[in-house]
Design a protein around this motif. Structure first.
Motif, PDB file in Angstrom:
ATOM      1  N   ILE A 183       0.527  -1.383  -0.448  1.00 61.64           N
ATOM      2  CA  ILE A 183      -0.534  -0.237   0.333  1.00 61.64           C
ATOM      3  C   ILE A 183       0.546   0.936  -0.313  1.00 61.64           C
ATOM      4  CG2 ILE A 183      -1.180   1.416   1.252  1.00 61.64           C
ATOM      5  CD1 ILE A 183      -2.301  -1.133   2.729  1.00 61.64           C
ATOM      6  N   GLN A 184       0.811   2.563  -0.834  1.00 60.70           N
ATOM      7  CA  GLN A 184       1.701   3.648  -1.430  1.00 60.70           C
ATOM      8  C   GLN A 184       0.365   4.732  -0.971  1.00 60.70           C
ATOM      9  OE1 GLN A 184       3.991   4.219  -4.355  1.00 60.70           O
ATOM     10  NE2 GLN A 184       3.657   6.524  -4.031  1.00 60.70           N
ATOM     11  N   ALA A 185       0.580   5.213   0.276  1.00 58.88           N
ATOM     12  CA  ALA A 185      -0.767   6.426   1.116  1.00 58.88           C
ATOM     13  C   ALA A 185      -0.018   7.104   1.855  1.00 58.88           C
ATOM     14  CB  ALA A 185      -2.205   5.200   1.334  1.00 58.88           C
ATOM     15  N   TYR A 186       0.843   8.341   1.366  1.00 61.98           N
ATOM     16  CA  TYR A 186       1.163   9.131   1.403  1.00 61.98           C
ATOM     17  C   TYR A 186       0.197  10.190   2.110  1.00 61.98           C
ATOM     18  CZ  TYR A 186       5.906   7.037   2.047  1.00 61.98           C
ATOM     19  OH  TYR A 186       7.171   6.290   2.491  1.00 61.98           O
ATOM     20  N   PRO A 187       0.220  10.667   2.671  1.00 59.76           N
ATOM     21  CA  PRO A 187      -0.920  12.009   2.534  1.00 59.76           C
ATOM     22  C   PRO A 187      -0.496  13.491   1.598  1.00 59.76           C
ATOM     23  CG  PRO A 187       0.037  11.859   4.668  1.00 59.76           C
ATOM     24  CD  PRO A 187       0.968  11.093   4.140  1.00 59.76           C
ATOM     25  N   ASP A 188       0.868  14.069   1.045  1.00 60.65           N
ATOM     26  CA  ASP A 188       1.335  14.577  -0.235  1.00 60.65           C
ATOM     27  C   ASP A 188       1.082  14.176  -1.074  1.00 60.65           C
ATOM     28  OD1 ASP A 188       3.467  12.938   0.607  1.00 60.65           O
ATOM     29  OD2 ASP A 188       4.805  14.589   0.345  1.00 60.65           O
ATOM     30  N   ASP A 189       0.457  12.673  -0.915  1.00 64.12           N
ATOM     31  CA  ASP A 189      -0.068  11.837  -2.987  1.00 64.12           C
ATOM     32  C   ASP A 189      -0.794  12.222  -3.123  1.00 64.12           C
ATOM     33  OD1 ASP A 189       3.029  11.510  -3.253  1.00 64.12           O
ATOM     34  OD2 ASP A 189       2.553   9.313  -2.758  1.00 64.12           O
ATOM     35  N   ARG A 190      -1.445  12.228  -4.034  1.00 61.06           N
ATOM     36  CA  ARG A 190      -2.919  12.677  -4.721  1.00 61.06           C
ATOM     37  C   ARG A 190      -3.830  10.728  -4.340  1.00 61.06           C
ATOM     38  NH1 ARG A 190      -5.441  12.103  -9.803  1.00 61.06           N
ATOM     39  NH2 ARG A 190      -7.034  13.084  -9.880  1.00 61.06           N
ATOM     40  N   ASP A 191      -3.035  10.243  -5.242  1.00 62.41           N
ATOM     41  CA  ASP A 191      -3.392   8.726  -5.049  1.00 62.41           C
ATOM     42  C   ASP A 191      -2.864   6.989  -4.478  1.00 62.41           C
ATOM     43  OD1 ASP A 191      -4.599   9.619  -7.837  1.00 62.41           O
ATOM     44  OD2 ASP A 191      -2.766   8.852  -8.813  1.00 62.41           O
ATOM     45  N   VAL A 192      -3.656   6.670  -3.471  1.00 66.19           N
ATOM     46  CA  VAL A 192      -3.720   6.126  -2.566  1.00 66.19           C
ATOM     47  C   VAL A 192      -4.006   4.754  -3.783  1.00 66.19           C
ATOM     48  CG1 VAL A 192      -4.776   4.133  -1.135  1.00 66.19           C
ATOM     49  CG2 VAL A 192      -4.983   6.815  -0.766  1.00 66.19           C
ATOM     50  N   LYS A 193      -2.212   3.619  -3.562  1.00 72.30           N
ATOM     51  CA  LYS A 193      -2.184   2.663  -4.886  1.00 72.30           C
ATOM     52  C   LYS A 193      -1.874   1.924  -3.580  1.00 72.30           C
ATOM     53  CE  LYS A 193       0.341   5.223  -7.863  1.00 72.30           C
ATOM     54  NZ  LYS A 193       1.811   6.289  -8.678  1.00 72.30           N
ATOM     55  N   THR A 194      -3.102   0.574  -3.830  1.00 70.83           N
ATOM     56  CA  THR A 194      -2.669  -1.064  -2.917  1.00 70.83           C
ATOM     57  C   THR A 194      -2.755  -1.846  -4.583  1.00 70.83           C
ATOM     58  OG1 THR A 194      -4.412  -0.219  -2.239  1.00 70.83           O
ATOM     59  CG2 THR A 194      -3.688  -2.493  -2.637  1.00 70.83           C
ATOM     60  N   THR A 195      -1.240  -2.699  -3.994  1.00 73.92           N
ATOM     61  CA  THR A 195      -0.716  -3.759  -5.425  1.00 73.92           C
ATOM     62  C   THR A 195      -0.825  -4.943  -5.130  1.00 73.92           C
ATOM     63  OG1 THR A 195       0.303  -2.231  -6.520  1.00 73.92           O
ATOM     64  CG2 THR A 195       0.604  -4.181  -6.898  1.00 73.92           C
ATOM     65  N   LEU A 196      -1.417  -6.116  -5.362  1.00 69.23           N
ATOM     66  CA  LEU A 196      -1.546  -7.207  -4.804  1.00 69.23           C
ATOM     67  C   LEU A 196      -0.478  -8.278  -5.842  1.00 69.23           C
ATOM     68  CD1 LEU A 196      -2.958  -9.753  -3.038  1.00 69.23           C
ATOM     69  CD2 LEU A 196      -4.328 -10.091  -5.421  1.00 69.23           C
ATOM     70  N   LEU A 197       0.354  -9.078  -4.470  1.00 74.76           N
ATOM     71  CA  LEU A 197       1.002  -9.919  -5.095  1.00 74.76           C
ATOM     72  C   LEU A 197       0.563 -11.398  -5.033  1.00 74.76           C
ATOM     73  CD1 LEU A 197       3.261  -7.329  -4.098  1.00 74.76           C
ATOM     74  CD2 LEU A 197       5.193  -8.644  -4.254  1.00 74.76           C
ATOM     75  N   GLU A 198       0.052 -11.753  -3.433  1.00 77.69           N
ATOM     76  CA  GLU A 198      -0.449 -13.211  -3.544  1.00 77.69           C
ATOM     77  C   GLU A 198      -2.301 -13.134  -2.657  1.00 77.69           C
ATOM     78  OE1 GLU A 198       2.258 -15.375  -2.377  1.00 77.69           O
ATOM     79  OE2 GLU A 198       0.974 -16.517  -0.852  1.00 77.69           O
ATOM     80  N   GLY A 199      -2.696 -13.805  -3.080  1.00 78.82           N
ATOM     81  CA  GLY A 199      -4.238 -13.822  -2.606  1.00 78.82           C
ATOM     82  C   GLY A 199      -4.974 -13.530  -3.242  1.00 78.82           C
ATOM     83  N   SER A 200      -5.872 -12.297  -2.726  1.00 80.84           N
ATOM     84  CA  SER A 200      -6.999 -11.560  -2.985  1.00 80.84           C
ATOM     85  C   SER A 200      -7.066 -10.437  -1.612  1.00 80.84           C
ATOM     86  CB  SER A 200      -8.527 -12.525  -4.110  1.00 80.84           C
ATOM     87  OG  SER A 200      -8.435 -13.244  -2.789  1.00 80.84           O
ATOM     88  N   VAL A 201      -7.669  -9.950  -1.915  1.00 79.02           N
ATOM     89  CA  VAL A 201      -8.365  -8.510  -1.234  1.00 79.02           C
ATOM     90  C   VAL A 201      -9.343  -8.181  -1.465  1.00 79.02           C
ATOM     91  CG1 VAL A 201      -5.608  -7.974  -0.856  1.00 79.02           C
ATOM     92  CG2 VAL A 201      -6.461  -6.492  -2.647  1.00 79.02           C
ATOM     93  N   LYS A 202     -10.200  -6.999  -0.922  1.00 72.99           N
ATOM     94  CA  LYS A 202     -10.992  -6.698  -1.221  1.00 72.99           C
ATOM     95  C   LYS A 202     -11.312  -5.567  -1.014  1.00 72.99           C
ATOM     96  CE  LYS A 202     -16.241  -6.155   0.296  1.00 72.99           C
ATOM     97  NZ  LYS A 202     -17.223  -7.106   0.597  1.00 72.99           N
ATOM     98  N   LEU A 203     -11.169  -3.983  -1.707  1.00 71.70           N
ATOM     99  CA  LEU A 203     -11.166  -2.453  -1.711  1.00 71.70           C
ATOM    100  C   LEU A 203     -12.494  -2.244  -1.370  1.00 71.70           C
ATOM    101  CD1 LEU A 203      -8.426  -3.594  -3.463  1.00 71.70           C
ATOM    102  CD2 LEU A 203      -7.800  -1.184  -3.101  1.00 71.70           C
ATOM    103  N   THR A 204     -12.702  -1.049  -0.309  1.00 71.75           N
ATOM    104  CA  THR A 204     -13.620  -0.645  -0.609  1.00 71.75           C
ATOM    105  C   THR A 204     -13.214   1.343  -0.885  1.00 71.75           C
ATOM    106  OG1 THR A 204     -15.005  -2.307   0.954  1.00 71.75           O
ATOM    107  CG2 THR A 204     -16.013   0.288   1.089  1.00 71.75           C
ATOM    108  N   TYR A 205     -14.062   1.985  -1.193  1.00 73.19           N
ATOM    109  CA  TYR A 205     -13.211   3.251  -1.672  1.00 73.19           C
ATOM    110  C   TYR A 205     -14.611   4.047  -1.934  1.00 73.19           C
ATOM    111  CZ  TYR A 205     -12.119   7.475  -3.981  1.00 73.19           C
ATOM    112  OH  TYR A 205     -11.986   8.488  -4.389  1.00 73.19           O
TER     113      TYR A 205
END
Length: 393
Positions: A262-284
């Motif tokens: 997860i990349q989610a710095y306060p001074d970045d515009r975007d939040v980036k979530t990258t999956l390498l293994e398994g599965s994830v559910k995102l809620t935005y």
């Protein structure tokens, strides 16, 4: 180029001992370099020995073999994931290689020119394992100064610093439902990184200028943490207790057991979530998405959730102690360097189209890295104390 980390990963790959995340990482790493550096395959280059060359050829054969599949009893060839993508930037990467060779051969001739640009001849990086642990009572422990051994008791868990520097939480075998749960926070400063093993056995690697808040024991029917900045998670599997990551109150990620970044710095515009293994559910907001390995979810405040194929090598570069610039703008590059080297940055001139390709070790000193970027002759740097001024010609 072929460092110790990747040598060990290559051995695991060839012995079929890689996890799905490691397999994806090594194949992406291989395609990244072999697509941009023709000498990567050339055993006469002197970059690798015979044994390593044979290993790399073996990886190439395995990836090629994986590019076919069977449909209705017929073999169908699939398009390679990365080869053609990186062929487009081969010339630029080659330019970095040629420029580096030229500097090594003509070091004396280049020195006066570099000196006029106010860059020190050599420096040492600020990179190290640095972090502060804030306990539930507000007490702060500087982890890089703390000795190995038990640091504290929080609720029903002991907090220990291992010999290798990791912070490990170990909960009692049986925790009463009324046991007090203490919330702790680990914060990394600019130029710092750290690894923590949570009470459930999940591993978290924090990048610079990041923080994670978590309970001393996961009670109830879920495991929940809060993240700001960048972190890589290897979550311990527990189908009865989902693992939830609150990403700086911008996004929630739910997993049972998986590997993701997860990349989610306060001074970045975007939040980036990258999956390498398994599965994830995102809620935005009111949007939901399920990621597959190799995919990245990108969300910005004014846009819908975007799912795309990730460059896993680029995403995971920070954890492997690398900077990877893939046609990245100088302002974005300097923002990353500011976090790692703990510097302030100022710009002179128009930086809109000043982009770079390149791969650099994060162990490299700041002035050495800036000197390499200057060789492309798009920008010049001036260092004065902690301040770096970037000037476009």
């Amino acid at each position: 180029m072929v460092d110790d980390y990747h040598i060990n990963l290559i051995k695991k790959y060839l012995d079929n001992q890689c996890s799905p995340a490691e397999k994806l990482e090594i194949e992406t790493w291989f395609e990244h370099y072999s697509g941009g550096d023709r000498t990567f395959y050339n055993n006469d280059s002197g970059l690798i020995n015979d044994a390593m060359f044979r290993s790399l050829v073996n990886i190439r054969e395995r990836i090629t073999a994986s590019e076919t599949t069977e449909v209705d009893g017929k073999e169908v060839r699939l398009q390679p994931k990365f080869r053609f993508r990186y062929a487009a930037i081969a010339a630029t990467v080659l330019l970095f290689i040629v420029a580096g060779s030229y500097l090594a051969i003509h070091k004396k001739a280049a020195a006066p020119k570099l000196a006029r640009r106010s860059l020190p001849k050599a420096d040492t990086p600020r990179s190290t394992n640095k972090a502060i642990l804030t306990l539930a009572n507000g007490k702060k422990i500087v982890l890089d100064d703390a000795k190995s051994g038990k640091l504290a008791v929080q609720g029903n868990s002991s907090v220990t610093k291992a010999v290798d520097g990791r912070i490990i939480y170990k909960a009692a075998d049986r925790a009463a439902s009324n046991d007090e749960v203490a919330y702790n926070t680990i914060t990394t400063p600019n130029g710092g990184q750290y690894q923590v093993v949570l009470p459930d056995g999940s591993n978290v690697w924090l990048d610079a200028a990041s923080s994670i808040t978590y309970p001393s024991a996961f009670t109830g029917n879920k495991r929940q943490v809060k993240l700001t900045g960048q972190a890589y998670f290897e979550v311990a599997k527990n189908h009865e207790k989902p693992f939830l990551v609150n990403v700086d109150d911008k996004q929630q990620i739910e997993v049972l057991g998986t590997h993701f970044n997860i990349q989610a710095y306060p001074d970045d515009r975007d939040v980036k979530t990258t999956l390498l293994e398994g599965s994830v559910k995102l809620t935005y907001k009111n949007n939901h998405a399920i990621l597959k390995p190799g995919q990245m979810a990108v969300n910005a405040p004014d846009q819908a959730l975007l799912i795309k194929q990730a460059d896993v090598y680029e995403v995971m570069a920070w954890k492997n102690n690398m900077f990877v610039f893939n046609n990245e703008n100088i302002k974005s590059i300097m923002k990353r360097l500011a976090r790692w080297y703990d510097i302030d940055v100022a710009f002179n001139g128009n930086m809109e189209n000043v982009n770079f390709f390149g791969n650099y070790s994060r162990s490299k000193g700041l002035s050495n890295l800036l000197r390499d970027i200057e060789l492309i002759d798009k920008v010049h740097f001036k260092i004065k104390g902690r301040r770096v001024t970037v000037t476009a010609p």
